[in-house]
Every structure is written in C-alpha cells, then in structure tokens.
Design a protein around this motif. Structure first.
Motif, short mmCIF file in Angstrom:
data_model
loop_
_atom_site.label_atom_id
_atom_site.label_comp_id
_atom_site.label_asym_id
_atom_site.label_seq_id
_atom_site.Cartn_x
_atom_site.Cartn_y
_atom_site.Cartn_z
N LEU A 77 -1.53 -1.36 -3.15
CA LEU A 77 -2.91 -0.82 -2.78
C LEU A 77 -4.00 -1.96 -2.33
CD1 LEU A 77 -3.08 2.02 -5.44
CD2 LEU A 77 -2.13 2.06 -3.25
N PRO A 78 -4.72 -1.73 -1.32
CA PRO A 78 -4.84 -0.54 -0.29
C PRO A 78 -3.47 -0.48 0.35
CG PRO A 78 -6.29 -2.06 0.28
CD PRO A 78 -5.79 -2.64 -0.77
N GLY A 79 -3.19 0.66 0.89
CA GLY A 79 -2.17 0.72 1.81
C GLY A 79 -1.64 2.17 2.36
N VAL A 122 -4.13 7.59 -8.03
CA VAL A 122 -5.36 7.70 -7.14
C VAL A 122 -5.56 8.96 -6.85
CG1 VAL A 122 -6.12 7.39 -4.77
CG2 VAL A 122 -4.70 5.57 -5.83
N PRO A 123 -6.83 9.49 -7.36
CA PRO A 123 -7.30 10.98 -7.13
C PRO A 123 -7.02 11.55 -5.69
CG PRO A 123 -8.97 9.86 -8.09
CD PRO A 123 -8.09 8.88 -7.73
N VAL A 124 -6.60 12.80 -5.54
CA VAL A 124 -6.12 13.13 -4.20
C VAL A 124 -7.07 13.24 -3.27
CG1 VAL A 124 -6.34 15.76 -5.11
CG2 VAL A 124 -4.76 15.23 -3.37
N GLU A 138 3.54 10.09 5.24
CA GLU A 138 3.01 8.76 4.89
C GLU A 138 1.55 9.32 4.36
OE1 GLU A 138 3.27 5.83 8.01
OE2 GLU A 138 4.87 5.31 7.11
N ILE A 139 1.00 8.49 3.27
CA ILE A 139 -0.25 8.84 3.03
C ILE A 139 -1.07 7.42 2.89
CG2 ILE A 139 0.24 8.67 0.42
CD1 ILE A 139 -2.16 11.22 1.50
N SER A 140 -2.42 7.36 3.20
CA SER A 140 -3.30 6.22 2.94
C SER A 140 -3.89 6.27 1.57
CB SER A 140 -4.07 6.00 4.02
OG SER A 140 -3.55 5.62 5.15
N LEU A 141 -3.71 5.19 0.99
CA LEU A 141 -4.51 5.21 -0.43
C LEU A 141 -5.40 3.78 -0.56
CD1 LEU A 141 -1.54 6.26 -2.85
CD2 LEU A 141 -3.27 7.74 -1.78
N PRO A 142 -6.52 4.27 -1.20
CA PRO A 142 -7.34 3.04 -1.29
C PRO A 142 -7.10 1.99 -2.65
CG PRO A 142 -8.62 4.80 -2.32
CD PRO A 142 -7.07 5.39 -1.90
N ALA A 143 -7.78 0.87 -2.63
CA ALA A 143 -7.36 -0.14 -3.72
C ALA A 143 -7.57 0.63 -4.89
CB ALA A 143 -8.09 -1.48 -3.67
N ALA A 144 -6.62 0.40 -6.04
CA ALA A 144 -6.89 0.81 -7.47
C ALA A 144 -6.54 -0.15 -8.28
CB ALA A 144 -6.31 2.05 -7.66
#
Ligand SMILES: Nc1nc2c(c(=O)[nH]1)N[C@H]1C(S)=C(S)[C@@H](COP(=O)(O)OP(=O)(O)OC[C@H]3O[C@@H](n4cnc5c(N)ncnc54)[C@H](O)[C@@H]3O)O[C@H]1N2
Ligand code: MOO
Length: 406
Positions: A77-79, A122-124, A138-144
């Motif tokens: 993440l992010p990615g 990562v919360p939805v 495919e889903i984009s998620l922020p840094a965690a």
C-alpha cells in the motif's frame, strides 16, 4: 430510658468505627468465602466472585478486523490490488486459504478472521471505488501502517492472565467478560443473609395509603437495593413499630440470618426503640461524621446464636451513607475514589467528617442539595459522595476533595 451501653466518650473517628464494623463482620464474610457455590452465568448477576478467574483463552481468540473493508499487506500500500476471496465473520475458510500472490486485497467484514498473510485493514469507504468488488477485479487502496484496524489475538486479555479477582461483584460487564471467555458456571460466595428492620411508628410500607403525620418507609427499599447491588441477599425487610418488646420479638422471630440491620431508634429521643430494646451485646456510639453520627453495633441473640447487628440512624441519607462508609467496602470493595476540585464553597462543622452528595462535573464536583440527611431528591440526583474531612471548616471554591463515584 438511656441504655447503659451508650458511649459518653468523645465521638469516635470514621476510621475507628470502620475498623470496629470490620472486626465484627470479617469472620462472617470470611466464612462465606470459604464455602463457595457454583451458579450458571445466567444467575450470576449481583453475586460476589469467590475465586479469581484466569482467562482460559485469548480475547480476541484470533486476529480480526475492526472494520468492514479490505485486508491487505501494508507493504503493498498504497496501490491498485487484485481483489481476493471475501472473508465473512464466523467463516474461517477464506482466512485460512493458501496465501495469495502479493498485490492481493481481500474484502473482510468487522469481526472476521484476518488472514495470516495480511497485516492491515483499509475501511471500505477509503477504497476506490468505495464498495466491495468481486474476486479478480481491481481496487485502489491508500497507504496503511501495519496493524491498522487489526484487533490482535489476546490484546484484550491473554490466555492464562488474570481476568477477574475474587471479591468482584458480577455486573453486566463482568458477566460479558466471563461469557466471552466461555465460563458458563462461576464460583460465587453464598449470599450474606441480611434481615432489615426499619423502625418507627411513623413508617408506612410503600403501596399503602399515607395517614396524616406518617411517612413511607424509604430506608427498607433503599437498603434492600444497596445490599443486593453489593452482592448480599435480603431475606427479610419490614417496618417495626416503636415498641422495645415488639423489636425484641421481631428479632426472636428471625431465622437463618447472618446479619441484622436496623434503621432509626438510636439517637436521643424519648422513643428510641433500638436503644431501649437491646439491653446487652450492642454498643451505641457517636461517630464524628455527618450524616450518620449515631451508630449501633454488636450482636443480637437469635436462636441461641450471636448474630452481628448494625443499627444505622433513621434519616435516609444517614442510613445510605452509613452503608457506603462501613458495610459496602466489606461486601463489595471500595468505590472508585478520585480527587476533584469543589465547584463553589461549602461550610461544615470542622470537628466532623462530612459526606455530601455531588455530581461529577468535568474536573470539578458540584454539591447537590444541602447537608440535611432527609434530602432524598438531592440524593437521587447525585452520582457521587463528596468527602469533606475533619479539620476543614470552610472549603473555598476550588478546594481539592476526595470523591467516591457511585
Ligand atoms: N437531640 C438530638 N436529636 C437528634 C440527634 C442528636 O444528636 N440529638 N441526632 C440527629 C441525627 S444526626 C440523626 S441521624 C437522627 C437519628 O435518629 P434515629 O436513628 O434515632 O432515627 P429516628 O429518630 O427514628 O428517625 C430520624 C428521622 O428519619 C426518619 N426515618 C426513620 N426511619 C425511616 C425510614 N425507614 N424511612 C424514611 N425515613 C425514616 C424519621 O421519620 C426521622 O425524621 O436523630 C437526630 N436527632
Ligand atoms: O448524623 Mo445525622 O445522621 O446527621 O443525620
């Protein structure tokens, strides 16, 4: 009419009276602790834990998600990640499935088991798009950071560590902890069997009409509730007229009782039924405390045995303060005690320990009602007891005081 057992000495201190009550009742409490009984958790409310409970499992029992969201590896993440199989609460298959290739994020629900390959959730709502996608999309998620929204195994209470101490009164929160730990049956002290006698010709049981000049017995229902909340059992509670012989007869009729508590009839009036009814075995003392100054303690003879006896003063606030100061600590431990600053000033007799009713107010405490020991409305709207010690006569605004949280 004055009992020969009345103290004509200087009032005794609160600490000295507390020690005398403890000396009287410690053997009874210890005897109960030595004969625990086992009850199902469903019947444990208000009972006192006889033995400390060690956690038989970890809580939480497994790493799980604190949010509905996506489980991922923090290093990814992010990615933009490939969506894996959904992990639902109560279903471990997806969490235990073989580790997917790096770059995978699995939809996970609150309370669902975190797979060993993931270390963050990562919360939805933070995902793009902000919804659950199907496997393979495919889903984009922020840094965690690692550990985000993960409730780790044993982080609440660890297997083998202390869960609850002996002597704890079991309320809803303690019962919840025991249930979560899978403790279906608990070892509790047998109930202390208490008889309550509310004395006074003026008393009318609640529910009956009130003739002129009479009042309802509030001490009986109040102390019954207080005793039950402290893990004791009230086996009898009734009103008793101001007849010394009648009082003695009422005592003689008691059976199977560990402690007798009376209210009223212990001060300086012409009809002090407790004082006049008990000729031996009971001391009448004056405690340097307000309310709750006049007190009686000793033993009464019931069915050939000496049964501990406490005589609280009749004013309702005096009775409850007496219970809180001298009896509750022995039954259920001390109330939480905190130091707060007084909102507004207060004046009191310097020679007495005064216990006022108060309301917690941020880092301050506000007194509710005056010092009068008949003020039930103020008592009912208070959430703490405020201690103004011996030696203090005038307490200016902002004085630091000890507060017991009820
Ligand atoms: N001359 C003196 N009079 C009083 C003194 C004193 O030192 N010298 N002390 C006062 C204090 S402080 C208190 S506290 C009371 C204690 O008196 P008793 O324990 O003998 O109680 P009673 O006189 O029977 O009742 C006092 C008061 O409380 C009401 N009461 C009694 N029982 C109940 C009940 N079950 N439910 C509701 N209210 C109850 C009763 O009607 C009286 O108003 O003595 C002061 N007097
Ligand atoms: O001591 Mo009495 O108990 O003030 O009201």
């Amino acid at each position: 009419m004055t009992s020969s057992r009345e103290s004509h000495h200087a009032p005794r201190s609160v600490a000295a009276h507390a020690a005398a009550v403890e000396e009287l009742l410690r053997p009874v409490v210890d005897r109960l602790s030595g004969h625990p009984e086992t009850v199902p958790l469903s019947a444990a409310r208000g009972r006192v834990l006889a033995e400390s409970v060690t956690a038989p499992l970890d809580l939480p029992p497994f790493d799980n998600s604190q949010m509905d969201g996506y489980a991922a590896r923090s290093v990814d993440l992010p990615g933009t990640l490939r969506v894996g199989a959904t992990i639902a609460a109560g279903h471990s298959d997806a969490a235990l499935a073989p580790e997917p290739s790096p770059g995978t994020a699995a939809p996970i629900m609150t309370g669902a088991m975190l797979p060993a390959w993931a270390d963050a959730v990562v919360p939805v709502e933070a995902a793009v798009p902000s919804r659950f996608l199907d496997e393979g999309e495919e889903i984009s998620l922020p840094a965690a950071p690692a550990g985000q929204f993960v409730r780790t195994r044993g982080s609440d209470v660890a297997l083998g560590s202390g869960a609850l101490e002996a002597g704890t009164v079991l309320g809803p929160s303690q019962i919840a902890l025991l249930a979560a730990l899978g403790v279906a049956r608990v070892s509790v002290r047998p109930l202390l069997r208490v008889a309550l006698l509310s004395t006074g010709d003026e008393l009318v049981p609640v529910g009956e009409p009130l003739p002129t000049g009479r009042i309802h017995d509030s001490n009986g229902p109040m102390l019954t509730a207080a005793l039950r909340e402290a893990g004791a059992g009230v086996v009898q509670a009734h009103t008793q007229e101001d007849s010394p012989q009648g009082f003695r007869d009422a005592l003689a009729r008691l059976d199977g009782v560990d402690l007798v508590i009376s209210t009223g009839g212990v001060s300086q009036g012409a009809f002090e039924v407790v004082k006049q009814g008990l000729s031996e075995g009971v001391d009448f003392v004056s405690v340097a405390m307000q309310p709750g100054g006049p007190q009686a303690l000793g033993t009464v003879r019931i069915a050939g045995a000496d049964v501990p006896f406490l005589g609280f003063p009749g004013n309702p606030v005096s009775s409850l303060v007496s219970f809180e100061m001298f009896l509750r600590p022995l039954l259920a431990g001390t109330r939480p005690r905190i130091a707060l600053r007084l909102e507004g000033a207060a004046d009191k007799p310097a020679g007495k320990h005064q216990v006022r009713r108060g309301r917690l107010n941020g880092d301050r405490v506000t007194l509710v009602g005056g010092p009068g020991s008949h003020l039930l409305h103020a008592l009912a709207h208070s959430d703490c007891l405020v201690h103004l010690p011996v030696g203090l006569g005038h307490a200016p605004d902002g004085t630091e005081v000890e507060v017991w949280v009820l």
